[in-house]
Design a protein around this motif. Structure first.
Motif, PDB file in Angstrom:
ATOM      1  N   HIS A 191      -6.128  -0.202   8.434  1.00 47.19           N
ATOM      2  CA  HIS A 191      -4.699  -0.534   8.654  1.00 47.19           C
ATOM      3  C   HIS A 191      -4.126   0.694   9.622  1.00 47.19           C
ATOM      4  O   HIS A 191      -2.863   0.808   9.846  1.00 47.19           O
ATOM      5  CB  HIS A 191      -3.957  -0.068   7.432  1.00 47.19           C
ATOM      6  CG  HIS A 191      -4.116  -1.516   6.609  1.00 47.19           C
ATOM      7  ND1 HIS A 191      -5.112  -1.474   5.654  1.00 47.19           N
ATOM      8  CD2 HIS A 191      -3.885  -2.812   6.851  1.00 47.19           C
ATOM      9  CE1 HIS A 191      -5.311  -2.869   5.156  1.00 47.19           C
ATOM     10  NE2 HIS A 191      -4.361  -3.499   5.801  1.00 47.19           N
ATOM     11  N   CYS A 193       1.012   1.740   2.336  1.00 49.83           N
ATOM     12  CA  CYS A 193       1.018   1.820   3.662  1.00 49.83           C
ATOM     13  C   CYS A 193       1.668   0.737   4.475  1.00 49.83           C
ATOM     14  O   CYS A 193       2.419   0.694   5.402  1.00 49.83           O
ATOM     15  CB  CYS A 193      -0.077   2.261   4.523  1.00 49.83           C
ATOM     16  SG  CYS A 193      -1.455   0.899   4.434  1.00 49.83           S
ATOM     17  N   CYS A 217      -2.427   5.928  -2.304  1.00 49.78           N
ATOM     18  CA  CYS A 217      -2.825   4.678  -2.122  1.00 49.78           C
ATOM     19  C   CYS A 217      -2.624   4.057  -3.327  1.00 49.78           C
ATOM     20  O   CYS A 217      -2.347   2.884  -3.513  1.00 49.78           O
ATOM     21  CB  CYS A 217      -4.165   4.573  -1.381  1.00 49.78           C
ATOM     22  SG  CYS A 217      -4.142   5.251   0.103  1.00 49.78           S
ATOM     23  N   CYS A 249      -3.305  -0.076  -4.264  1.00 51.44           N
ATOM     24  CA  CYS A 249      -3.106  -0.916  -3.334  1.00 51.44           C
ATOM     25  C   CYS A 249      -4.635  -1.267  -3.399  1.00 51.44           C
ATOM     26  O   CYS A 249      -5.354  -2.182  -2.761  1.00 51.44           O
ATOM     27  CB  CYS A 249      -3.013  -0.339  -2.071  1.00 51.44           C
ATOM     28  SG  CYS A 249      -3.364  -1.009  -0.508  1.00 51.44           S
ATOM     29  N   ASN A 297      -0.946  -4.968   1.146  1.00 51.65           N
ATOM     30  CA  ASN A 297      -1.634  -5.769   2.242  1.00 51.65           C
ATOM     31  C   ASN A 297      -2.856  -6.858   1.717  1.00 51.65           C
ATOM     32  O   ASN A 297      -3.126  -7.581   2.860  1.00 51.65           O
ATOM     33  CB  ASN A 297      -1.788  -4.918   3.392  1.00 51.65           C
ATOM     34  CG  ASN A 297      -2.644  -3.811   3.091  1.00 51.65           C
ATOM     35  OD1 ASN A 297      -3.683  -3.876   2.329  1.00 51.65           O
ATOM     36  ND2 ASN A 297      -2.373  -2.769   3.404  1.00 51.65           N
TER      37      ASN A 297
END
Ligand code: SF4
Lengths: 205, 468
Positions: free
Chosen positions: B133, B349, B409, B412, B431
């Protein structure tokens, strides 16, 4: 490792195969690279109780001894985790075949001496069909001549740039190679510091 | 001179030497390092006695393995390996001489939130990180991409990276995003259009009125998920929005250096007649609140849509759709907006920045999380957390029944042990909805922060426009 080599090819035709599936996140904290094969395709290869999933290709003979993985289109997408390649390599995979490679996964393969070879969709389907058959799953990977060779299918040309083929064949440490360009790196550092002084750091606290 | 794209200009400016075969050795201006890769790189560099060439251009953070439960006392790591990774990056930074924001630093957070926040990432720079990412930073008009751990080691030792020239794709988004939609809905729309392999071998440049209207946060959300299309990078030409974001940040230039930088940055754009290998046009007016239903980020639907039927799909797609529905525990023809959720995760993120938390809070304010739903907010960094608290957003979330957590994080990736249980369904602002991404057997629906907030209130996937 010597090239060319002859090996058993396992077919795992799922397209868009992401690296989370190849090497799940629960094992990303492990640092013993040589034993990462234990977690390769973990949630597909093992049942909840830890026993092997008998239907998964890498748990079936002759593919328990596979050294080639024939994957679907767009292999290695998603996370940059090099663990996916380390785990494949620890299992014994030396070549991954697909019609499309995700860029970071391909770079990781090259950095570990695993040959990422690209063939056409038509050839891929033929190779997958052959690899599904325990009597027809042996291929020769000839990196120098950019070809997969199979008894029935003959010689299938693959795409791998000359410089990348060289890297696989020479198995040279890429950092050593780059350090030969030391004077060019130093020259760039000077040029950059003069032309774009705002890129320099160091004074910050 | 030949017309060039923004990507080509930045690439050319960083060539240390051409290596033939369309490859070049490129200089790296900014290297972000997190503990999930530092451990390996540190060991291997030490084995070969290779020093870190430019610690001054390297910034370390601990994010992937840090627990996000209250850290004011002892830190309760998932296991010794997680703790060792954090201790390792601290030691690595100390011995090599680069700055590390570790778990006790108030500036600690997700690497792709912290880098921009510090002004570490600048227009025209070449930025790498051992994390896919890294494409996030293209929002600043930087050429930014993720690399594997061997390449992290290569960058630490040489401050360079070998890259091939990639093809270029332009995604033009004309018009304005409708009310109730954000950059997350836009990027999910782009992904459903071009697919998860659509950007492979390409650098995507986003342009057009809708892109220019996005905040830096929105631009980062968009560029962040460019990697989900397989793109080598995503980027947006820098403009006044970019410069306003950067001005005054700790590591951004100041004084005369700022003026010189600004003069250069304003020239950083694709030439008007530059050609792109692929051009995609999207009308922003068509973007609606979007949710993923399947196991890759390209499998999404408008929130008022119904789940696809493999029997009605093209033969080559049918098996994939059936497998995704089966993993997700969903049936063809079902309305996505009726699907109940067990968990809600606001963070990452992609959507863990202040603007994201504000949008989510605007939906939550004065309402309650549905019974049986466990909802978390995990700020993208300690500074995001502090800024949100200064505005009272933590109170809004807490009063509604959300857990307000420390930065990292978290869920995620669930690499820190914070994970879904098998079968649990999560509305997530992250994501990736890959199988097992948020925990083995977990089921992820990606969506925008306000949509996830609405799902927490309703207890099911729902249309955020009913809550505005
Ligand atoms: S928030 Fe998620 S995607 Fe982003 S760096 Fe952390 S684990 Fe990776």
């Amino acid at each position: 490792m010597t090239w060319p080599f002859k090996g058993i090819a396992a077919a795992f035709p799922r397209s868009d195969l992401n690296t989370d599936v190849i090497y799940p996140q629960s094992f990303l904290r492990r640092t013993d690279i040589a034993s990462m094969d234990r977690h390769l395709f973990h949630s597909l290869r093992f049942r909840a109780d830890g026993s092997a999933e008998p239907d998964f290709v890498l748990n079936r003979d002759p593919w328990t001894g596979a050294s080639i993985l024939i994957a679907g289109r767009n292999v290695g997408c998603g996370s940059s985790r090099e663990h996916a390649v380390w785990a494949l390599k620890a299992f014994g995979i030396r070549c991954v075949v697909s019609s499309l490679f995700a860029d970071i996964f391909k770079a990781n393969c090259l950095n570990n001496g695993v040959a990422p070879v690209t063939i056409t969709e038509t050839d891929l389907n033929a190779c997958l069909a052959a690899a599904h058959d325990p009597t027809r799953c042996v291929f020769v990977v000839d990196v120098a001549n950019a070809a997969l060779v199979h008894d029935d299918l003959g010689s299938i040309a693959f795409d791998l740039a000359p410089a990348d083929r060289q890297r696989i064949l020479e198995a040279r440490d890429s950092i050593d190679g780059t350090l030969e360009h030391e004077s060019a790196i130093a020259a760039h550092e000077q040029r950059s510091a003069a032309a774009m002084p705002w890129l320099s750091l160091g004074g910050a606290s | 001179m030949r017309s060039r794209t923004l990507y080509e200009k930045i690439f050319d400016a960083h060539v240390v030497t051409e290596l033939g075969d369309d490859r070049a050795l490129l200089f790296v201006d900014r290297h972000l390092v997190h503990e999930g890769v530092a451990t390996y790189a540190r060991t291997r560099l030490a084995e070969k006695k290779r020093p870190v060439r430019r610690p001054d251009l390297t910034l370390g953070v601990a994010d992937h393995t840090v627990p996000t439960a209250d850290r004011s006392g002892a830190i309760d790591y998932a296991d010794d390996d997680a703790r060792a990774m954090v201790e390792d990056i601290e030691a690595f930074g100390a011995e090599a001489g680069f700055e590390v924001f570790s778990v006790r630093d108030r500036r600690q957070g997700i690497v792709h939130v912290v880098g921009p926040e510090q002004g570490f990432v600048l227009p025209g720079a070449l930025v790498v990180c051992g994390d896919s990412h890294t494409s996030t930073h293209g929002a600043f008009g930087a050429y930014a991409f993720g690399i594997g751990i061997s390449d992290v080691e290569h960058v630490l030792a040489t401050q360079t990276i070998v890259q091939r020239r990639l093809k270029s794709m332009r995604v033009r988004v004309d018009g304005r995003l409708p009310a109730g939609t954000t950059a997350k809905d836009l990027v999910l729309t782009v992904l459903s259009r071009i697919g998860v392999a659509g950007g492979t071998g390409h650098v995507i440049e986003y342009a057009g009125e809708a892109i220019e209207a996005l905040s830096m946060e929105g631009r980062m959300t968009l560029c962040n998920m460019s990697i989900e299309a397989g793109a080598g990078a995503g980027m947006i030409a820098p403009d006044e929005t970019t410069f306003a974001y950067l001005k005054g940040r700790r590591l951004a230039p100041s004084g005369a250096a700022w003026d010189a930088a600004l003069a250069f940055w304003t020239t950083l754009r694709s030439d008007p007649d530059a050609t792109f290998d692929t051009d995609i046009a999207i009308d922003a007016a068509d973007v609606v609140p979007t949710v993923t239903w399947g196991t890759d980020p390209g499998q999404s639907l408008p929130v008022d849509g119904v789940l696809p039927d493999p029997a009605a799909a093209a033969p080559e797609a049918a098996a994939g759709i059936a497998a995704a529905l089966s993993y997700m525990g969903l049936s063809p023809g079902e309305r996505i907006a009726t699907v109940p959720v067990d968990r809600v995760f606001i963070g990452s993120c992609t959507n863990g920045r202040l603007e994201d938390l504000r949008l989510a809070a605007s939906v939550v304010r004065g309402r309650r999380v549905a019974q049986g739903v466990e909802a978390w907010v995990v700020p993208g960094s300690g500074l995001v957390k502090a800024a949100a608290e200064a505005e009272g957003l933590d109170t809004v979330f807490r009063e509604a029944g959300f857990a307000w957590r420390e930065a990292g994080c978290s869920m995620c990736l669930a690499m820190n042990g914070e994970a879904l249980k098998p079968g649990e369904r999560c509305a997530s602002t992250s994501n990736r909805n890959f199988e097992g991404r948020q925990g083995e057997g977990g089921r992820t629906h990606l969506m925008a922060p306000a949509m996830a907030a609405a799902a927490a209130i309703a207890g099911r996937i729902t249309d955020v426009r009913d809550y505005l």
